[in-house]
Motif scaffolding. Structure first.
Motif, PDB file in Angstrom:
ATOM      1  N   LEU A  87      49.926  15.364 -29.957  1.00 20.99           N
ATOM      2  CA  LEU A  87      48.271  15.461 -29.592  1.00 20.99           C
ATOM      3  C   LEU A  87      48.414  14.543 -31.463  1.00 20.99           C
ATOM      4  CD1 LEU A  87      45.514  14.199 -28.570  1.00 20.99           C
ATOM      5  CD2 LEU A  87      44.809  15.551 -29.010  1.00 20.99           C
ATOM      6  N   ALA A  88      48.266  13.294 -31.863  1.00 20.54           N
ATOM      7  CA  ALA A  88      48.000  12.209 -32.799  1.00 20.54           C
ATOM      8  C   ALA A  88      46.887  11.759 -32.917  1.00 20.54           C
ATOM      9  CB  ALA A  88      49.135  11.565 -33.001  1.00 20.54           C
ATOM     10  N   SER A  89      46.199  11.895 -31.941  1.00 15.38           N
ATOM     11  CA  SER A  89      44.444  11.062 -31.915  1.00 15.38           C
ATOM     12  C   SER A  89      43.589  12.286 -31.260  1.00 15.38           C
ATOM     13  CB  SER A  89      44.422   9.611 -31.606  1.00 15.38           C
ATOM     14  OG  SER A  89      43.510   9.165 -31.303  1.00 15.38           O
ATOM     15  N   SER A  90      42.473  12.084 -31.257  1.00 14.48           N
ATOM     16  CA  SER A  90      41.213  12.930 -30.772  1.00 14.48           C
ATOM     17  C   SER A  90      40.233  11.755 -30.588  1.00 14.48           C
ATOM     18  CB  SER A  90      41.280  14.000 -30.712  1.00 14.48           C
ATOM     19  OG  SER A  90      40.884  14.477 -31.881  1.00 14.48           O
ATOM     20  N   GLU A  91      38.931  11.512 -30.367  1.00 17.79           N
ATOM     21  CA  GLU A  91      38.172  10.772 -30.387  1.00 17.79           C
ATOM     22  C   GLU A  91      36.837  11.918 -29.407  1.00 17.79           C
ATOM     23  OE1 GLU A  91      41.012   9.119 -28.962  1.00 17.79           O
ATOM     24  OE2 GLU A  91      40.440   9.566 -27.311  1.00 17.79           O
ATOM     25  N   LEU A  92      35.640  11.754 -30.703  1.00 14.58           N
ATOM     26  CA  LEU A  92      34.271  12.668 -30.095  1.00 14.58           C
ATOM     27  C   LEU A  92      33.602  12.418 -29.325  1.00 14.58           C
ATOM     28  CD1 LEU A  92      33.093  15.566 -31.667  1.00 14.58           C
ATOM     29  CD2 LEU A  92      31.254  13.899 -32.868  1.00 14.58           C
ATOM     30  N   SER A  93      34.049  12.704 -28.068  1.00 14.92           N
ATOM     31  CA  SER A  93      33.194  12.119 -27.180  1.00 14.92           C
ATOM     32  C   SER A  93      32.052  12.773 -26.378  1.00 14.92           C
ATOM     33  CB  SER A  93      34.284  12.727 -25.900  1.00 14.92           C
ATOM     34  OG  SER A  93      33.844  11.640 -24.619  1.00 14.92           O
ATOM     35  N   PRO A  94      31.251  11.821 -25.713  1.00 13.86           N
ATOM     36  CA  PRO A  94      29.902  12.417 -24.732  1.00 13.86           C
ATOM     37  C   PRO A  94      29.904  13.317 -23.496  1.00 13.86           C
ATOM     38  CG  PRO A  94      30.015  10.342 -24.580  1.00 13.86           C
ATOM     39  CD  PRO A  94      31.492  11.024 -25.318  1.00 13.86           C
ATOM     40  N   LEU A  95      31.795  12.959 -23.186  1.00 20.27           N
ATOM     41  CA  LEU A  95      32.464  13.836 -22.118  1.00 20.27           C
ATOM     42  C   LEU A  95      32.840  15.007 -21.894  1.00 20.27           C
ATOM     43  CD1 LEU A  95      34.534  10.812 -21.506  1.00 20.27           C
ATOM     44  CD2 LEU A  95      33.149  11.613 -19.877  1.00 20.27           C
ATOM     45  N   LYS A  96      32.322  16.310 -20.752  1.00 26.40           N
ATOM     46  CA  LYS A  96      32.615  16.850 -20.597  1.00 26.40           C
ATOM     47  C   LYS A  96      34.213  17.460 -21.599  1.00 26.40           C
ATOM     48  CE  LYS A  96      28.539  17.823 -18.008  1.00 26.40           C
ATOM     49  NZ  LYS A  96      28.541  18.611 -16.061  1.00 26.40           N
ATOM     50  N   ASN A  97      33.783  18.768 -22.021  1.00 26.22           N
ATOM     51  CA  ASN A  97      35.478  19.603 -21.916  1.00 26.22           C
ATOM     52  C   ASN A  97      36.935  18.745 -23.166  1.00 26.22           C
ATOM     53  OD1 ASN A  97      34.812  22.136 -19.950  1.00 26.22           O
ATOM     54  ND2 ASN A  97      35.660  19.733 -18.610  1.00 26.22           N
ATOM     55  N   SER A  98      35.715  17.558 -23.753  1.00 24.47           N
ATOM     56  CA  SER A  98      36.618  17.742 -24.709  1.00 24.47           C
ATOM     57  C   SER A  98      36.325  17.690 -26.176  1.00 24.47           C
ATOM     58  CB  SER A  98      36.048  16.045 -24.527  1.00 24.47           C
ATOM     59  OG  SER A  98      36.311  15.157 -24.192  1.00 24.47           O
ATOM     60  N   LEU A  99      37.678  17.735 -26.549  1.00 26.55           N
ATOM     61  CA  LEU A  99      37.270  18.093 -28.422  1.00 26.55           C
ATOM     62  C   LEU A  99      36.664  18.254 -28.972  1.00 26.55           C
ATOM     63  CD1 LEU A  99      41.793  18.069 -28.289  1.00 26.55           C
ATOM     64  CD2 LEU A  99      40.284  19.993 -28.485  1.00 26.55           C
ATOM     65  N   ASN A 100      36.262  19.211 -29.860  1.00 26.45           N
ATOM     66  CA  ASN A 100      35.378  18.911 -30.700  1.00 26.45           C
ATOM     67  C   ASN A 100      35.219  19.933 -31.682  1.00 26.45           C
ATOM     68  OD1 ASN A 100      32.805  18.299 -32.706  1.00 26.45           O
ATOM     69  ND2 ASN A 100      31.516  18.576 -30.789  1.00 26.45           N
ATOM     70  N   PRO A 101      35.911  20.070 -32.997  1.00 28.17           N
ATOM     71  CA  PRO A 101      35.452  18.228 -33.726  1.00 28.17           C
ATOM     72  C   PRO A 101      36.960  17.365 -33.267  1.00 28.17           C
ATOM     73  CG  PRO A 101      36.048  19.787 -35.306  1.00 28.17           C
ATOM     74  CD  PRO A 101      36.034  20.607 -34.306  1.00 28.17           C
ATOM     75  N   PRO A 106      32.708   7.935 -33.869  1.00 28.62           N
ATOM     76  CA  PRO A 106      31.596   7.094 -33.366  1.00 28.62           C
ATOM     77  C   PRO A 106      31.962   6.090 -34.541  1.00 28.62           C
ATOM     78  CG  PRO A 106      30.511   8.863 -32.291  1.00 28.62           C
ATOM     79  CD  PRO A 106      31.702   9.740 -33.420  1.00 28.62           C
ATOM     80  N   ASP A 107      31.823   6.304 -35.486  1.00 29.56           N
ATOM     81  CA  ASP A 107      30.898   5.372 -36.530  1.00 29.56           C
ATOM     82  C   ASP A 107      32.089   4.364 -36.813  1.00 29.56           C
ATOM     83  OD1 ASP A 107      32.042   7.632 -38.054  1.00 29.56           O
ATOM     84  OD2 ASP A 107      30.140   7.794 -38.775  1.00 29.56           O
ATOM     85  N   GLY A 108      33.131   5.317 -36.860  1.00 30.27           N
ATOM     86  CA  GLY A 108      34.732   5.080 -37.130  1.00 30.27           C
ATOM     87  C   GLY A 108      34.968   5.687 -38.252  1.00 30.27           C
ATOM     88  N   SER A 109      34.928   6.639 -38.419  1.00 29.00           N
ATOM     89  CA  SER A 109      35.045   6.884 -39.958  1.00 29.00           C
ATOM     90  C   SER A 109      35.926   8.665 -39.024  1.00 29.00           C
ATOM     91  CB  SER A 109      34.080   8.312 -40.162  1.00 29.00           C
ATOM     92  OG  SER A 109      33.321   9.327 -39.432  1.00 29.00           O
ATOM     93  N   LEU A 110      36.948   9.254 -40.451  1.00 30.85           N
ATOM     94  CA  LEU A 110      38.224   9.728 -39.687  1.00 30.85           C
ATOM     95  C   LEU A 110      38.203  11.533 -39.925  1.00 30.85           C
ATOM     96  CD1 LEU A 110      41.046   7.786 -39.665  1.00 30.85           C
ATOM     97  CD2 LEU A 110      40.170   7.415 -38.132  1.00 30.85           C
ATOM     98  N   ASN A 111      38.512  12.069 -39.546  1.00 26.64           N
ATOM     99  CA  ASN A 111      38.245  13.161 -39.622  1.00 26.64           C
ATOM    100  C   ASN A 111      39.395  13.519 -40.791  1.00 26.64           C
ATOM    101  OD1 ASN A 111      37.930  16.172 -39.970  1.00 26.64           O
ATOM    102  ND2 ASN A 111      36.876  16.909 -38.276  1.00 26.64           N
ATOM    103  N   GLU A 112      39.352  13.599 -42.250  1.00 26.50           N
ATOM    104  CA  GLU A 112      40.784  13.266 -43.114  1.00 26.50           C
ATOM    105  C   GLU A 112      41.181  14.956 -42.969  1.00 26.50           C
ATOM    106  OE1 GLU A 112      43.486  13.034 -45.221  1.00 26.50           O
ATOM    107  OE2 GLU A 112      42.584  11.589 -44.516  1.00 26.50           O
ATOM    108  N   TRP A 142      39.818  15.388 -21.840  1.00 24.30           N
ATOM    109  CA  TRP A 142      40.134  15.907 -22.887  1.00 24.30           C
ATOM    110  C   TRP A 142      40.203  16.112 -24.757  1.00 24.30           C
ATOM    111  CZ3 TRP A 142      44.626  17.847 -25.543  1.00 24.30           C
ATOM    112  CH2 TRP A 142      45.932  16.989 -24.591  1.00 24.30           C
ATOM    113  N   SER A 143      40.554  15.022 -24.977  1.00 26.31           N
ATOM    114  CA  SER A 143      40.532  14.520 -26.086  1.00 26.31           C
ATOM    115  C   SER A 143      40.015  13.536 -26.101  1.00 26.31           C
ATOM    116  CB  SER A 143      41.969  14.529 -26.996  1.00 26.31           C
ATOM    117  OG  SER A 143      42.535  13.133 -26.053  1.00 26.31           O
ATOM    118  N   GLY A 144      38.922  13.002 -25.886  1.00 31.17           N
ATOM    119  CA  GLY A 144      37.745  11.879 -26.078  1.00 31.17           C
ATOM    120  C   GLY A 144      38.744  10.563 -25.125  1.00 31.17           C
ATOM    121  N   GLY A 145      40.062  10.206 -25.848  1.00 32.16           N
ATOM    122  CA  GLY A 145      40.537   9.552 -25.335  1.00 32.16           C
ATOM    123  C   GLY A 145      40.167   7.905 -24.411  1.00 32.16           C
TER     124      GLY A 145
END
Length: 446
Positions: A87-101, A106-112, A142-145
């Motif tokens: 997995l090379a991308s994950s998106e912080l999501s309102p959906l349940k069972n998604s990866l966090n962090p 959502p603001d377009g910033s990336l988790n360096e 599960w990863s936002g998507g």
């Protein structure tokens, strides 16, 4: 508009890895007809899915698991596994069972710091002469998507997976709106540009110059929808997204292979007519910028097997798996491209989730997939590699209900939306490990 409105492209382009630096092309994996080539020789592989590599290798101890990935890669290497899908991308999501962090906010910033985990992963793989396929988003929650891109740009509206108020196939119908959403598509493309153009903070090497990357994958299991009416309506936008995204990557990076991340005929459209499934699975992978085809095989998820009667239902699993592989081979042959069976999984005996419990029927299922690769090679065929789902290694479920909690770092092969241990291969699953090692040895001699 149905499939009849599109022309199927037939031939694949052979990507000649012409590099900017003299002599640097020789280590990149390329395609020659229906074979992969690595260092001038045909490349066949037995690989693993290791979605959590960037998370495990993350230098932040609140996210990463220091030393974990090194140990897992050493074990995999000892089994002969030299190819992993990450997995090379994950998106912080309102959906349940998604990866966090997640990697994207959502603001377009990336988790360096998570991206540095991906950098570390590639460095560790390079040290072991292993390679990676990197998928750039996910159809599933599960990863936002894609569903998260959609929620970020439509005012926050979303459909939860397995929500009784929105039963299946409401979720895939919701997610496939992504292909029509210009704002969501722009966010995806911005991330693709950012990651493909990244400089590895560990090695100082540009991703585009790193032969540790075998391929960029557009998405994990992208579908055009769930119901036939939605699929018919959104198929043009779906195909356009595939073609445009593949062309974008090739423009940014002519060195690496590109694939879709496709499940193949049956899983992508569930119970729709078989001819429709095969035709659209071929169409989805027909672009000249897509270098190879893929298939995923999930007998329990597709109700081919009954976990309470694995012995009694395994003949059906065997018959349908062989037919599915034949359909996928037919697609690869008509397109003139290699085929990778890049996901396949099967439950443990009696549906156990516990490491070290018997895997009689899983082992037989793995034998089916391995035999398909060996048989294909014997007739100079198209199946070039396998990636089992998934490597759990030394990790174990932390709770009796086998569910991952937010913030936990005991990453298993099973993502957070699934029971921990369902399809994971653990480091004490001796019979399955022996199967993998034997097959890896056989494939290494091809």
């Amino acid at each position: 508009m149905g499939l009849g409105g599109f022309a199927l492209g037939g031939a694949t382009s052979v990507i000649a890895a012409e590099q900017s630096k003299p002599g640097s092309a020789q280590n990149f994996i390329t395609v020659d007809g229906q074979r992969f080539i690595r260092e001038g020789k045909p490349y066949y592989f037995v690989g693993a899915n290791l979605w959590y590599a960037a998370y495990a290798a993350c230098p932040d101890p609140k996210i990463g698991n220091p030393g974990r990935l090194e140990k897992e890669l050493d074990t995999l290497a000892s089994l002969g596994v030299n190819n992993v899908r990450i997995l090379a991308s994950s998106e912080l999501s309102p959906l349940k069972n998604s990866l966090n962090p997640a990697i994207q906010n959502p603001d377009g910033s990336l988790n360096e710091v998570l991206l540095q985990g991906l950098d570390h992963s590639l460095n560790l793989l390079a040290q072991r002469k292993m390679v990676a396929v990197l998928y750039l988003t996910n159809f599933w929650e599960w990863s936002g998507g894609m569903g998260t891109y959609e929620a970020w740009t439509n005012g926050g509206k979303f459909v939860e997976m397995n929500d009784p108020a929105h039963p299946w196939p409401a979720f895939p119908d919701y997610v496939s709106q992504f292909y029509l959403n210009k704002k969501a598509l722009a966010l995806y493309e911005a991330y693709v540009r950012s990651l493909v153009g990244r400089i590895n903070t560990v090695t100082g090497k540009a991703y585009v110059d790193d032969p540790t990357i075998m391929a960029w994958q557009l998405c994990n299991e992208p579908r055009p929808g769930g119901t036939k009416a939605v699929i018919d309506q959104r198929m043009p936008a779906y195909i356009e997204w595939i073609n445009r995204s593949a062309r974008l990557i090739k423009t940014l990076d002519p060195h690496h292979l590109v694939c879709v991340g496709h499940e193949g005929p049956i899983g992508c459209t569930d119970n729709l007519a078989e001819t429709f499934n095969v035709g659209y699975a071929q169409l989805a992978q027909a672009s000249a910028d897509i270098d190879y085809t893929t298939a995923h095989i999930w007998p329990q998820n597709w109700s081919w097997s009954n976990v309470k009667d694995l012995a009694g239902t395994f003949p059906n699993v065997e018959t349908r798996t062989k037919a599915y592989i034949r359909d996928s081979v037919g697609i690869a042959n008509r397109l003139g491209k290699p085929l990778v069976i890049e996901e396949f999984g099967f439950p443990r005996d009696a549906g156990s989730f516990d490491a070290g419990t018997p895997t009689t029927w899983r082992d037989r299922f793995y034998d089916l997939i391995g035999a398909a690769l060996l048989e294909s090679h014997a007739r100079k065929g198209e199946i070039a590699g396998l990636n089992f789902w998934a490597w759990g290694g030394q990790a174990r479920a932390l709770h009796d209900d086998k569910r991952m909690r937010p913030g936990e770092t005991a990453y298993l092969g099973d993502p957070p939306h699934e029971p921990q241990g369902w399809y994971s291969v653990f480091d004490n699953d001796t019979s399955t490990l022996a199967k993998i090692k034997t097959l890896s040895y056989q494939v290494s001699k091809l």
